[in-house]
Design a protein around this motif. Sequence first.
Motif, PDB file in Angstrom:
ATOM      1  N   VAL A   1      -1.280 -39.939 -39.010  1.00  0.00           N
ATOM      2  CA  VAL A   1      -1.649 -39.638 -40.464  1.00  0.00           C
ATOM      3  C   VAL A   1      -1.964 -41.624 -39.995  1.00  0.00           C
ATOM      4  O   VAL A   1      -1.046 -42.346 -39.849  1.00  0.00           O
ATOM      5  CB  VAL A   1      -0.953 -39.421 -40.915  1.00  0.00           C
ATOM      6  CG1 VAL A   1      -1.031 -39.960 -42.758  1.00  0.00           C
ATOM      7  CG2 VAL A   1      -1.093 -37.680 -41.224  1.00  0.00           C
TER       8      VAL A   1
ATOM      9  N   ARG B   1      -0.520 -45.090 -42.503  1.00  0.00           N
ATOM     10  CA  ARG B   1      -0.122 -44.449 -43.506  1.00  0.00           C
ATOM     11  C   ARG B   1      -0.083 -45.498 -44.312  1.00  0.00           C
ATOM     12  O   ARG B   1      -0.822 -46.347 -43.962  1.00  0.00           O
ATOM     13  CB  ARG B   1       1.788 -44.775 -42.677  1.00  0.00           C
ATOM     14  CG  ARG B   1       2.777 -44.702 -42.432  1.00  0.00           C
ATOM     15  CD  ARG B   1       2.807 -43.152 -43.267  1.00  0.00           C
ATOM     16  NE  ARG B   1       3.173 -43.399 -44.986  1.00  0.00           N
ATOM     17  CZ  ARG B   1       4.807 -44.179 -45.195  1.00  0.00           C
ATOM     18  NH1 ARG B   1       5.815 -43.617 -44.452  1.00  0.00           N
ATOM     19  NH2 ARG B   1       4.875 -43.528 -46.022  1.00  0.00           N
ATOM     20  N   ARG B   2      -0.689 -45.185 -45.573  1.00  0.00           N
ATOM     21  CA  ARG B   2      -1.386 -46.119 -46.333  1.00  0.00           C
ATOM     22  C   ARG B   2      -0.509 -46.403 -47.674  1.00  0.00           C
ATOM     23  O   ARG B   2      -0.316 -46.651 -48.800  1.00  0.00           O
ATOM     24  CB  ARG B   2      -2.097 -44.959 -47.279  1.00  0.00           C
ATOM     25  CG  ARG B   2      -3.055 -44.068 -46.161  1.00  0.00           C
ATOM     26  CD  ARG B   2      -4.118 -44.237 -46.937  1.00  0.00           C
ATOM     27  NE  ARG B   2      -5.243 -44.380 -47.527  1.00  0.00           N
ATOM     28  CZ  ARG B   2      -6.725 -44.884 -47.758  1.00  0.00           C
ATOM     29  NH1 ARG B   2      -6.896 -43.681 -48.699  1.00  0.00           N
ATOM     30  NH2 ARG B   2      -7.240 -45.503 -47.552  1.00  0.00           N
ATOM     31  N   GLN B   3       0.296 -47.144 -46.942  1.00  0.00           N
ATOM     32  CA  GLN B   3       1.823 -47.894 -47.663  1.00  0.00           C
ATOM     33  C   GLN B   3       0.625 -48.347 -48.964  1.00  0.00           C
ATOM     34  O   GLN B   3       1.946 -48.502 -50.052  1.00  0.00           O
ATOM     35  CB  GLN B   3       2.767 -48.863 -46.936  1.00  0.00           C
ATOM     36  CG  GLN B   3       3.975 -49.279 -47.663  1.00  0.00           C
ATOM     37  CD  GLN B   3       4.612 -48.171 -47.566  1.00  0.00           C
ATOM     38  OE1 GLN B   3       4.841 -47.349 -46.906  1.00  0.00           O
ATOM     39  NE2 GLN B   3       5.548 -47.653 -48.985  1.00  0.00           N
TER      40      GLN B   3
ATOM     41  N   ILE C   1       0.975 -46.355 -51.745  1.00  0.00           N
ATOM     42  CA  ILE C   1       1.868 -44.632 -52.322  1.00  0.00           C
ATOM     43  C   ILE C   1       2.999 -46.356 -52.636  1.00  0.00           C
ATOM     44  O   ILE C   1       2.950 -45.886 -54.276  1.00  0.00           O
ATOM     45  CB  ILE C   1       2.152 -44.869 -50.868  1.00  0.00           C
ATOM     46  CG1 ILE C   1       2.065 -43.877 -50.072  1.00  0.00           C
ATOM     47  CG2 ILE C   1       4.072 -44.116 -50.891  1.00  0.00           C
ATOM     48  CD1 ILE C   1       2.787 -43.605 -48.633  1.00  0.00           C
TER      49      ILE C   1
ATOM     50  N   THR D   1      -3.967 -35.787 -48.405  1.00  0.00           N
ATOM     51  CA  THR D   1      -3.266 -36.241 -47.013  1.00  0.00           C
ATOM     52  C   THR D   1      -2.387 -37.315 -47.458  1.00  0.00           C
ATOM     53  O   THR D   1      -1.397 -37.454 -46.929  1.00  0.00           O
ATOM     54  CB  THR D   1      -4.357 -37.147 -46.167  1.00  0.00           C
ATOM     55  OG1 THR D   1      -5.280 -36.503 -45.465  1.00  0.00           O
ATOM     56  CG2 THR D   1      -3.289 -38.113 -44.947  1.00  0.00           C
ATOM     57  N   LEU D   2      -2.997 -38.637 -48.140  1.00  0.00           N
ATOM     58  CA  LEU D   2      -2.159 -38.974 -49.251  1.00  0.00           C
ATOM     59  C   LEU D   2      -1.254 -38.453 -50.576  1.00  0.00           C
ATOM     60  O   LEU D   2      -0.230 -39.453 -50.135  1.00  0.00           O
ATOM     61  CB  LEU D   2      -3.407 -40.411 -50.492  1.00  0.00           C
ATOM     62  CG  LEU D   2      -2.763 -41.456 -51.268  1.00  0.00           C
ATOM     63  CD1 LEU D   2      -1.397 -42.589 -50.233  1.00  0.00           C
ATOM     64  CD2 LEU D   2      -3.150 -41.717 -51.758  1.00  0.00           C
TER      65      LEU D   2
ATOM     66  N   ASP E   1       1.967 -37.529 -47.539  1.00  0.00           N
ATOM     67  CA  ASP E   1       2.107 -38.447 -47.474  1.00  0.00           C
ATOM     68  C   ASP E   1       3.836 -38.935 -48.574  1.00  0.00           C
ATOM     69  O   ASP E   1       4.746 -39.226 -48.100  1.00  0.00           O
ATOM     70  CB  ASP E   1       2.031 -39.112 -46.953  1.00  0.00           C
ATOM     71  CG  ASP E   1       2.129 -40.484 -45.663  1.00  0.00           C
ATOM     72  OD1 ASP E   1       1.775 -41.573 -46.115  1.00  0.00           O
ATOM     73  OD2 ASP E   1       3.673 -40.326 -45.176  1.00  0.00           O
TER      74      ASP E   1
ATOM     75  N   GLN F   1       6.216 -36.618 -48.761  1.00  0.00           N
ATOM     76  CA  GLN F   1       7.338 -36.809 -47.879  1.00  0.00           C
ATOM     77  C   GLN F   1       8.230 -37.876 -47.574  1.00  0.00           C
ATOM     78  O   GLN F   1       9.256 -37.734 -46.917  1.00  0.00           O
ATOM     79  CB  GLN F   1       6.708 -36.249 -46.489  1.00  0.00           C
ATOM     80  CG  GLN F   1       6.660 -35.101 -46.325  1.00  0.00           C
ATOM     81  CD  GLN F   1       5.669 -34.791 -44.864  1.00  0.00           C
ATOM     82  OE1 GLN F   1       5.193 -36.006 -44.587  1.00  0.00           O
ATOM     83  NE2 GLN F   1       4.428 -33.427 -44.918  1.00  0.00           N
ATOM     84  N   SER F   2       7.383 -39.141 -48.200  1.00  0.00           N
ATOM     85  CA  SER F   2       8.591 -40.703 -48.485  1.00  0.00           C
ATOM     86  C   SER F   2       9.141 -40.683 -49.370  1.00  0.00           C
ATOM     87  O   SER F   2       9.554 -41.619 -49.620  1.00  0.00           O
ATOM     88  CB  SER F   2       6.912 -41.609 -47.796  1.00  0.00           C
ATOM     89  OG  SER F   2       6.045 -41.289 -48.561  1.00  0.00           O
TER      90      SER F   2
ATOM     91  N   GLU G   1      -6.725 -50.602 -41.773  1.00  0.00           N
ATOM     92  CA  GLU G   1      -6.695 -49.215 -41.871  1.00  0.00           C
ATOM     93  C   GLU G   1      -7.556 -48.169 -41.033  1.00  0.00           C
ATOM     94  O   GLU G   1      -7.130 -46.903 -40.179  1.00  0.00           O
ATOM     95  CB  GLU G   1      -6.266 -48.388 -43.308  1.00  0.00           C
ATOM     96  CG  GLU G   1      -5.314 -48.709 -44.431  1.00  0.00           C
ATOM     97  CD  GLU G   1      -5.671 -48.450 -45.683  1.00  0.00           C
ATOM     98  OE1 GLU G   1      -4.879 -48.219 -46.375  1.00  0.00           O
ATOM     99  OE2 GLU G   1      -6.610 -48.215 -46.410  1.00  0.00           O
TER     100      GLU G   1
ATOM    101  N   GLU H   1      -6.207 -48.358 -37.971  1.00  0.00           N
ATOM    102  CA  GLU H   1      -5.252 -48.109 -37.178  1.00  0.00           C
ATOM    103  C   GLU H   1      -5.525 -46.298 -37.406  1.00  0.00           C
ATOM    104  O   GLU H   1      -4.804 -46.100 -36.055  1.00  0.00           O
ATOM    105  CB  GLU H   1      -4.103 -48.118 -38.471  1.00  0.00           C
ATOM    106  CG  GLU H   1      -3.303 -47.611 -37.656  1.00  0.00           C
ATOM    107  CD  GLU H   1      -2.060 -46.629 -39.062  1.00  0.00           C
ATOM    108  OE1 GLU H   1      -2.105 -47.945 -39.562  1.00  0.00           O
ATOM    109  OE2 GLU H   1      -1.062 -46.540 -38.748  1.00  0.00           O
TER     110      GLU H   1
END
Length: 888
Positions: free
Chosen positions: A19, A21-23, A26, A51-52, A55, A58-59, A195, A198
Amino acid sequence: MDFPLLDTKVRVPLLTQPVVRRQRLIEALERGVRNHRATVVAAPAGYGKTTLLADLAQSSDFAVAWVSLDNADNEIGRLLRYLFSAWERIFPDVADSRLAVLLSATMTDLDAVLTEFVNLADRSSEASMLILDDYHLINDQTVHQAITFLVEHLPPALHIVLAGRGEPDLPLARFRARGQLQEFRADDLSFSRGEAEEFFLCREGLQLSSKEVWRLQKQLEGWVAGLQLVTHTLQHTDDQLDKLEVSGDHRFIADYLAADVFFRLPEDVQAFLLSTSILDRLSGSLCEAVTRREHCQDVLERLEREDLFLFALDDNRRWFRYHDLFRDFLAKQLERDSSCDLEQLHRRAANWYLANGAYKDAFYHAINGGDATLAADAAEHYFEVALLSGEFEALHNGLRAVPLDWRVEHAVFGLFEAGAYLFTGQLDEGMRCVIEVEQRFARSTSIQGQRNFARATAIRCAVACFQNDLPLAEDIAEAALENLPEADHTFLSAIHHALGDTYRRNALWDQARRRYLTVLTLEREPAFPIRAVHAYCALGDLELLRGDLNESEAYWRRALAAFQQRENWGRFPLPLIGWVQIRLGGIECERNRLEEARNLVEEGIERTELGGDVHGLIGGYLTAGRLELASGNIEEAAAYLERARPLVLDAEFPDLAGQFERLQLEIWLARDELRSAVSWADQILSDASSGKVAGDVELLAVARLLILKDDQPSIDQAARLLDRLIGRATEAELAGVEIEGRTLQALGRFRSGDRAGAMMELERALALAEPQHYLRVFLDLGMPMLDLLHEARSRQTMPHYLDRLLDAFGDHVPFGGEDAVLPEPLTDRELEILQLLAAGLTNSEIADELYISPQTVKKHAGNIYGKLAVRSRTEAAARARDLHLIAG
């Protein structure tokens, strides 16, 4: 199995692939969550919404509850249960909340549920997020209105996130104007260049230059699913990136999937995908049944690993689903494929669901498969569960899906339609359906035709029972039972239960019990747990009528245990659950376990009020009133009586009307309103003398009042009345009535000086009461009863049971005999007032007689009650006569 609640729908989706990470997103989400009530994430398919958010879940520091929505969630009751189930995963304590109570049954009051949802969230101190994924699948206005209500009333601790392919049908403009909404659209979700780079770095075997990634990113406008499609194509073909033409117009999706994904797959995989696209959920076994090929579990796991738009629904990877977009594409391909027999695929699915107990799925696949016989077989089970669970609208919806010509050949549809009408009190419509079936099969010589006619006869039996025509019901039942096969549990149980109710209504206890017990022998899933609960309730009522508290409690607790099983959530209507708790509370009250009784009755009333059942409400209010009176809370008892009063006046429940009158009398006595009590008793006796039948409950109350009047003519009149009551109760095996009747008879004889006769009657009552652990029937008779019990204890009559009774009375010291001495003597003024109280004067009349204020009279009366250890003027007068303080 009917998959009532899928745990996988309330789990955060697994992120099985690498995945990105789309910091930035988020962090933006979390900032906005703290400052808004709701977040909308709206973009076309494939922009990485799920997916976003997975994520984020979970974070994030927030506690996150997740619900993956599907088309079936357009039913508000189902959706609310999933919302609760998701919330319960992060806050297990909500399982004991009022919200759990509201959602544990059918026909739940929506306003009450939403209000409690908000109240429960307001009591939470932990910040949490409720994510509803794929909200674009919701089109029901009731659901939209419910979500709108939540958004507008949520406390700061809870935030709602709605993710879907378009704007949800909510008042977004209003939310924006109020500053309650943050939004993320396609432009926000598009992959940035970094992104995208990545993303490709995470894919093995793909080495793209920064320039190539940038060109692809520009063509796809950051569309995440497009990148996945391209990746899949590059990994499974010899094509080069520069040969792929990717348009930024999203209308090309279907063409792209067809040309660059679907038709590049092996033919056997294409065939598998098309055949299984008719399924909402896929498992290896189900796919084998539909496709007629082996090792489908291996195929599903391989497709998931290859990221071919297939997602696992559980950790064990036994159940899967296609991405909605991909499934829609496959469905359109299947419609255009002339070589594929679509109806046959549906029939195969229906047969698998039928064999595995998923009767609702089986029914609708049979409808789509054009198989009337298969649909009828599925309806046998699906409709029975819907009928017994009170899901009448679902049953009618299913019937509307049945083609009219099928109803002519298959009687099951007309018979269950009749049942739905009869269960909702529409006798004429129900009988119309029955007559239609009878006319079609009256002359049939086939086994099935004769069975259908017998089933229609069984429904006629139920109608006769409902009308309390027992001779007719028995005749009809005999004819139906002769022709129904042993395996026809549905209609056999309907006959036996209806007859049991009618026998019970006519005091034929043994016949009633045998019928109910017969229902419990007709075990067949999936309806048996529901049928069994109805039988437990009927048996519990029956044993309570007979005065067998032990057996009654056992049946009620078996019913309660069934309600509490998680797999039975939503199967039972709230009033039924509430009635069981109220009945159990009544038993606990009789055994003087008042706190346990109060908890049960309060919960029962709550459920019954939400369900709106008048019979249950009256029973609950009267039981609660009795509890309050037993605890000395006279005004609280009176308040419950008043809540019941308008319901009793507007309904026809003779048994509950008698209990209402009894509670009214008890409150009059507790308030010293002796004139009202005597006037009521005189009216009952007058009605009885003119031929009007009074119930046992009212007559026992009249007998008690006559004894408390404490003059010999009244006691003699009570004795004659009680002799008749006891005789009838003994003959009808009504142990509860007999216990109370003999107890009052003993009290009357004791007060008239016949101590030997009193002991004989009391001992008979105690012998009946002890095995059932009766207590309140003695305790509610107050201090006069205490003297009688002490007398019996001094004679060593049933010492262990009497010790329990005396302990329950407390520390009151018995009075009796000419040598008895009060702990504190009465003053001259108190003796004067006591004489007038015993004569029946009101406080105002006494005040006028003695030239003092009514308030002073009330104060003196309180002192008198305390010194005599009594609770009312009636008990005070009786105690004063025992002590020879006033003339008899």
